[in-house]
Motif scaffolding. Structure first.
Motif, PDB file in Angstrom:
ATOM      1  N   ASP A 294      20.939  24.648  -0.221  1.00 47.29           N
ATOM      2  CA  ASP A 294      20.187  24.927  -1.417  1.00 47.29           C
ATOM      3  C   ASP A 294      20.864  26.263  -2.019  1.00 47.29           C
ATOM      4  O   ASP A 294      20.922  27.257  -1.608  1.00 47.29           O
ATOM      5  N   SER A 295      21.373  25.979  -3.263  1.00 50.51           N
ATOM      6  CA  SER A 295      22.084  27.154  -4.044  1.00 50.51           C
ATOM      7  C   SER A 295      21.278  27.871  -4.893  1.00 50.51           C
ATOM      8  O   SER A 295      21.697  28.650  -5.916  1.00 50.51           O
ATOM      9  N   SER A 296      19.879  27.494  -5.140  1.00 49.59           N
ATOM     10  CA  SER A 296      19.147  28.099  -6.301  1.00 49.59           C
ATOM     11  C   SER A 296      18.849  29.490  -5.813  1.00 49.59           C
ATOM     12  O   SER A 296      18.865  29.820  -4.846  1.00 49.59           O
ATOM     13  N   ILE A 707      20.185  20.258   6.263  1.00 48.81           N
ATOM     14  CA  ILE A 707      19.542  20.697   5.289  1.00 48.81           C
ATOM     15  C   ILE A 707      19.496  22.249   5.297  1.00 48.81           C
ATOM     16  O   ILE A 707      18.617  22.760   6.322  1.00 48.81           O
ATOM     17  N   PHE A 708      20.106  23.153   4.671  1.00 53.43           N
ATOM     18  CA  PHE A 708      19.918  24.795   4.674  1.00 53.43           C
ATOM     19  C   PHE A 708      19.046  25.103   3.497  1.00 53.43           C
ATOM     20  O   PHE A 708      19.380  25.046   2.256  1.00 53.43           O
ATOM     21  N   THR A 709      18.060  25.526   3.810  1.00 49.10           N
ATOM     22  CA  THR A 709      16.866  25.983   2.588  1.00 49.10           C
ATOM     23  C   THR A 709      15.956  26.902   3.362  1.00 49.10           C
ATOM     24  O   THR A 709      15.561  26.806   4.306  1.00 49.10           O
ATOM     25  N   SER A 710      15.349  27.771   2.509  1.00 46.57           N
ATOM     26  CA  SER A 710      13.965  28.388   2.771  1.00 46.57           C
ATOM     27  C   SER A 710      12.903  28.214   1.567  1.00 46.57           C
ATOM     28  O   SER A 710      11.907  28.951   1.747  1.00 46.57           O
ATOM     29  N   ILE A 774      18.561  16.973   9.695  1.00 46.72           N
ATOM     30  CA  ILE A 774      18.407  18.268  10.515  1.00 46.72           C
ATOM     31  C   ILE A 774      17.888  19.225   9.419  1.00 46.72           C
ATOM     32  O   ILE A 774      18.781  19.346   8.327  1.00 46.72           O
ATOM     33  N   LEU A 775      16.894  19.834   9.711  1.00 48.68           N
ATOM     34  CA  LEU A 775      16.336  20.887   8.518  1.00 48.68           C
ATOM     35  C   LEU A 775      16.628  22.402   9.236  1.00 48.68           C
ATOM     36  O   LEU A 775      15.917  22.569  10.352  1.00 48.68           O
ATOM     37  N   VAL A 776      17.293  23.066   8.721  1.00 45.23           N
ATOM     38  CA  VAL A 776      17.717  24.429   9.047  1.00 45.23           C
ATOM     39  C   VAL A 776      16.715  25.565   8.072  1.00 45.23           C
ATOM     40  O   VAL A 776      16.993  25.491   6.903  1.00 45.23           O
ATOM     41  N   ASP A 777      15.532  25.530   8.751  1.00 44.52           N
ATOM     42  CA  ASP A 777      14.539  26.564   7.911  1.00 44.52           C
ATOM     43  C   ASP A 777      14.945  28.077   7.834  1.00 44.52           C
ATOM     44  O   ASP A 777      15.028  28.744   9.158  1.00 44.52           O
ATOM     45  N   TYR A 821      15.297  23.634  12.932  1.00 50.61           N
ATOM     46  CA  TYR A 821      15.929  24.924  13.512  1.00 50.61           C
ATOM     47  C   TYR A 821      15.059  25.924  12.646  1.00 50.61           C
ATOM     48  O   TYR A 821      15.521  25.799  11.165  1.00 50.61           O
ATOM     49  N   CYS A 822      14.753  27.064  13.292  1.00 50.93           N
ATOM     50  CA  CYS A 822      14.266  28.059  12.285  1.00 50.93           C
ATOM     51  C   CYS A 822      14.930  29.353  12.953  1.00 50.93           C
ATOM     52  O   CYS A 822      14.292  30.069  13.612  1.00 50.93           O
TER      53      CYS A 822
END
Length: 1004
Positions: A294-296, A707-710, A774-777, A821-822
């Motif tokens: 996520d580059s926003s 997926i890397f995002t917050s 895989i979600l990296v929160d 993963y968080c």
């Protein structure tokens, strides 16, 4: 808007660079070296270097009294090599009572070049009291070995050995050991944030922490657990590189048990039972890791920070003095300490905040709303404007300098003005004089427009226009003609700067995103009857003097280490003036607070990109720790996925971790944050991820989307078709016209769910390797980092990604699934999250070389001598009944032989043989079902009547048949071999056909 806080969080300084410990200053000079002036030898801060460590704990064949390590050092700088003499590493461990401890260097060099191990120097330090770290080995270097910026590691292999015969090392809880990444597979490289890197800083005459983390009282201690056996061991009898190994044999069933003879000229049934065993080998599991980053650059609603500071018209982090005549301030004023207004002819219409007001000269009202602050309120901005241990504002200037260094690569104008670069700008005739620096020299700002010149005076030349409290050179921008000095991009001066021009306006060229004038020393703005539009003046160490008459000045002035002094007559000034001291002394002048556009400009210009950069840099290390069977690719997304754009789409690829890790790293480092976007369109990222799997993927490879995002998605891609809401064609390259903000209906999440349906369809196709998400929160990390940096927890609002995880089909509470993963602050600092992601891929068991073996055909071949006549090939059923396969009675002999060839397929093939899958596909059993042939034996000339003329006896002894089975890996599970499905051949040999025959002549 539901977004409250993200990497953009300028007010809370989200710089996300703790794990590399860059001390937050991005390195203004170094960035110039990297991006524009790599060959000009500009000095850059030590802390701006990027050096990473990989580590392998070697255990095979290593005794328990030894810690065996292989450490890799990687330089992530761009165009800058590093002298290893300036580097030190530390490996932390528990000595477990072992003493003395010796260190033996076994290897030093790259993969292709060896260096003298004697160039590596080590020392052992004990007596620490941290969990998992009561000792460390410090590793230093001599010999000036260069760590090149080619991304190729330099390795050090060493043993840490104790000499007592009664003690051994227990590495299970060592701070730097890879047990921290349990259950990591043994003896693999991993990225180590727990082997910190130090670099010598000549300004401090000491080594400073560059990257990694140090042990502390609260350090996490490894808690190793056994790595589970995740798959059966490969069959030892299948040769390496082979997919199957088959053994098969056939027997002959003769008409009558030997020695009983078969009647000559009478039908006889011969049976061909056979069986086989097929062992399946293993092949490496191909994997493809696709990172969605996520580059926003999301906005926030937290106002109590730097954006709050620049909303003031005049802001002093120290004292302020207002003593001009007829001053009107239409804006807010802040003084952290003492405010002194000496005359009633200063009118303030906005809010006036101060800790203390000096009433000795004037004690009357100021005209605005006066607020005498409590100390806590007066100090509420301290965490942004109180200097660090170097009297520096590292966090602020990391933002400013990063932005200012985004210079256009080619233009006729000069933007970087330093004592090193001046030599490139002056004429050859001047440069030919070896003493040219002893005189003032001059060059044009733009050689094609000679209206504006820049004069340089070194300290040696002297002749300065005024006195400075520093030893920096002086630069003078002066204008001989024209109505204004045209700023094309950011400018930097490594000294004091006087600006004496007819006006200033901006005309940004391609590649420029702002037009700051930034200097290390004092900045003096002079002019008469001029208009200065969008002037952004920033000094790192000096003061700012505004000495104008009858001028319109709008912009920002920022001197956090110095004062802003405003003089002159009859000026209109609009913007924000921020300094450690404000000295306002003009006459007949009007101040107005910043406009919304100015605030947006300063916020945009000072955005921190460190959050994105840090995560991006750590992702760039993945190929160094992925196994050799993994390919990696990366897509960024904000409004939409970057691969929609033609230049990226045309060159996008998966990079091979075994051979292209440097290329992946270099490509990843070119990716940048989308500073203009507040959107997070994950659905479009997933749509284009599916597109690259369709176009560039190996169908057999297992596929991962990290997926890397917050952020919870807040935008979606609308269909280009009139009858659809969401764009669901993976191949379509969208653009901004189709991007929409979500409403209360949460279209961003609904779009994710629609694309997940397409991914499910992809996974249901048996030809495709399955896509796993895989979600990296990153929300937890953001909160912890900001709290550590002084933010109040109540100020921080982050998205809850629980619903997003559910939309992705991820159960965040399922620890076995390992799909969520968080990471915490320490997880980012130690790089453990990157290692976990690599482990997720590396720990997949090898796959079966053949997953679904089927028989496509069987060919029966038999050659009979001419005296044996074939009659019929048939199946004998359990009920002893016949089922004819083919009538052979009409077959003619050729060359003295009956050559029989018959191919079984379809139902006949199913009747002929049963293929049984056992041991989860590791083995197949093949068993035949009652194949027979009827034949008639005629008399052979080779047979002898013997002593009895009424009896003919003989023995049939001929080669048996051969059955050739064609098998294939039925990946589609449709029973038909398709293109790309491997085919195999199993030949079943038979014993000889051997039986006795007898004929008794009838004499009647």
């Amino acid at each position: 808007m539901k977004r409250k806080f993200y990497l953009r969080t300028f007010a809370l300084l989200i710089v996300l660079c703790v794990f590399v410990n860059l001390s937050l200053i991005a390195g203004f000079n170094r960035l110039f070296v990297e991006n524009v002036y790599a060959d000009e030898g500009v000095e850059f801060p030590v802390s701006s270097n990027k050096v990473y460590v990989t580590l392998k704990n070697i255990k095979t064949g290593v005794p328990s009294d030894t810690i065996a390590l292989k450490i890799g050092i990687i330089n992530l700088n761009k165009a800058i090599n590093i002298n290893l003499d300036d580097i030190k590493l530390r490996y932390y461990f528990t000595n477990d009572g072992c003493s003395p401890i010796q260190v033996n260097i076994k290897l030093f060099g790259t993969e292709t070049e060896s260096f003298n191990p004697g160039l590596v120097k080590t020392s052992v330090v004990t007596g620490l009291s941290y969990p998992g770290a009561d000792s460390y080995v410090e590793i230093g270097f001599t010999g000036s070995v260069e760590l090149n910026c080619d991304r190729k590691p330099i390795y050090i292999e060493l043993d840490i050995k104790e000499n007592s015969p009664y003690r051994n090392f227990d590495q299970s809880n060592d701070f730097s050991n890879n047990n921290y990444y349990t259950p990591f597979l043994p003896e693999e490289f991993f990225a180590s944030g727990r082997v910190p890197v130090f670099m010598f800083d000549p300004k401090k005459s000491d080594y400073v922490l560059l990257t990694g983390v140090l042990p502390s009282e609260t350090s996490k201690i490894p808690n190793p657990t056994p790595t589970p056996v995740v798959s059966p061991s490969p069959s030892p009898i299948v040769p390496e590189g082979e997919k199957i190994l088959a053994t098969a044999s056939g027997n002959i069933i003769i008409p009558k048990p030997s020695p009983a003879p078969v009647g000559l000229f009478e039908p006889a049934d011969i049976g061909f039972p056979h069986e086989g065993s097929i062992d399946v080998g293993f092949s490496p599991r191909k994997k493809e890791a696709l990172i969605l980053l996520d580059s926003s650059y999301e906005s926030n609603d937290v106002d109590d920070g730097l954006t709050g500071i620049f909303k003031y018209c005049l802001f002093s982090s120290g004292d302020s003095l207002y003593q001009g005549d007829n001053i009107t301030i239409e804006g807010d004023v802040f003084t952290r300490n003492t405010m002194n207004v000496t005359t009633p002819r200063t009118k303030i219409t906005g809010k006036v905040e101060y800790l203390f007001r000096d009433l000795n000269s004037y004690d009357g009202p100021l005209g605005g709303k006066e607020i005498k602050m409590e100390p806590a309120d007066a100090h509420r901005y301290d965490r942004y404007l109180v200097p660090d241990e170097n009297d520096d504002y590292s966090a602020l200037f990391s933002m400013i300098q990063t932005k200012v260094t985004n210079l256009p690569e080619k233009d006729d104008a000069k933007f970087l003005i330093t004592e090193n670069t001046v030599e490139n700008y002056i004429s050859p005739e001047v440069r030919a004089n070896p003493n040219w620096r002893k005189n003032a020299v001059q060059f044009y700002y733009d050689d094609n427009d000679k209206s504006v010149s820049i004069e340089y005076r070194s300290k040696e030349a002297g002749g300065f226009s005024r006195k400075y409290d520093n030893s920096l050179p002086q630069y003078l921008i002066k204008q001989d003609k024209g109505d204004a000095f045209v700023l094309k991009s950011n400018m930097f001066f490594d000294g004091n700067l006087i600006i004496s021009v007819n006006g200033i306006r901006q005309e940004l060229i391609d590649g420029a995103t702002s037009a700051f004038i930034y200097a290390y020393g004092d900045i003096i703005l002079q002019g008469n009857g001029a208009t200065f539009d969008d002037v952004y003046l920033i000094t790192k160490y000096g003061n700012i003097y505004i000495e104008t008459n009858n001028c319109n000045v709008n912009g920002i002035a920022f001197a956090p280490n110095g004062k802003i002094v405003i003089n002159g007559q009859s000026n209109n000034l609009q913007g924000s003036f921020v300094a450690s001291k404000i000295q306002c002394e003009p006459g007949n002048s009007v101040f107005k607070g910043p406009t919304d556009d100015q605030l947006e400009d300063i916020e945009d210009a000072l955005k921190s990109t460190e959050g994105f950069d840090t995560i991006r840099n750590s992702i760039a290390l993945l190929p160094y720790i992925f196994d050799e069977y993994t390919r990696a690719g990366i897509i960024t997304y904000s409004d939409y996925a970057n691969i929609n754009d033609s230049p990226i789409n045309d060159s996008w690829k998966f990079f091979d971790a075994a051979t292209e890790r440097e290329e992946f790293l270099n490509y990843t480092l070119t990716l940048s944050v989308d500073e203009d976007s507040k959107r997070s369109n994950l659905g479009d990222g997933l749509r284009k991820a599916l597109d690259v799997f369709n176009k560039y993927s190996d169908p057999e490879a297992d596929k991962y989307i990290y997926i890397f995002t917050s952020l919870d998605p807040n935008a979606y891609t609308r269909s280009r078709l009139s009858d659809g809401l969401f764009e669901t064609d993976p191949a379509f390259n969208t653009n901004a016209a189709y991007i929409y903000d979500e409403t209360v209906n949460r279209e961003g999440n609904q779009y994710v769910k629609e694309i997940m349906k397409l991914i499910e369809e992809y996974n249901n196709n048996p030809v495709n390797g399955k896509i796993k998400l895989i979600l990296v929160d990153l929300t937890n990390y953001i909160k912890e980092f900001n709290i550590k940096n002084g933010a109040k927890e109540s100020e921080i609002e982050v998205d809850d990604l629980t619903n997003l995880a559910a939309d992705l089909g991820i159960d965040i509470y399922d620890s076995d699934e390992k799909a969520y993963y968080c990471p915490s602050l320490e997880d980012i600092q130690s790089l453990s999250i990157i290692n976990e992601l690599a482990y997720r891929s590396n720990s997949m068991p090898p796959k079966l070389a053949v997953e679904n073996l089927k028989i496509s055909s069987a060919q029966f071949e038999l050659s009979l001598p001419s005296y044996i006549k074939p009659v019929e090939l048939f199946f004998k059923r359990a009920s002893n009944t016949k089922e004819s396969i083919v009538n052979l009675s009409g077959l003619a002999a050729s060359g003295g032989k009956y050559n029989i060839t018959y191919t079984f397929s379809g139902d006949e093939l199913a009747t002929l043989t049963t293929l049984t899958r056992i041991s989860d596909g590791l083995k197949y059993d093949l068993e035949s079902n009652g194949l027979y042939m009827t034949l008639i034996v005629n008399s052979s000339d080779d047979w002898d009547d013997g002593d009895n003329p009424l009896t003919v006896k003989g023995t049939v002894d001929i080669a048996g048949p051969k059955i050739t089975y064609k098998l294939f890996d039925d990946k589609n599970n449709d029973g038909v071999r398709s293109a790309g499905e491997a085919e195999f051949e199993v030949v079943v040999p038979f014993d000889n056909i051997k039986f006795n025959v007898e004929y008794k002549k009838d004499i009647n």
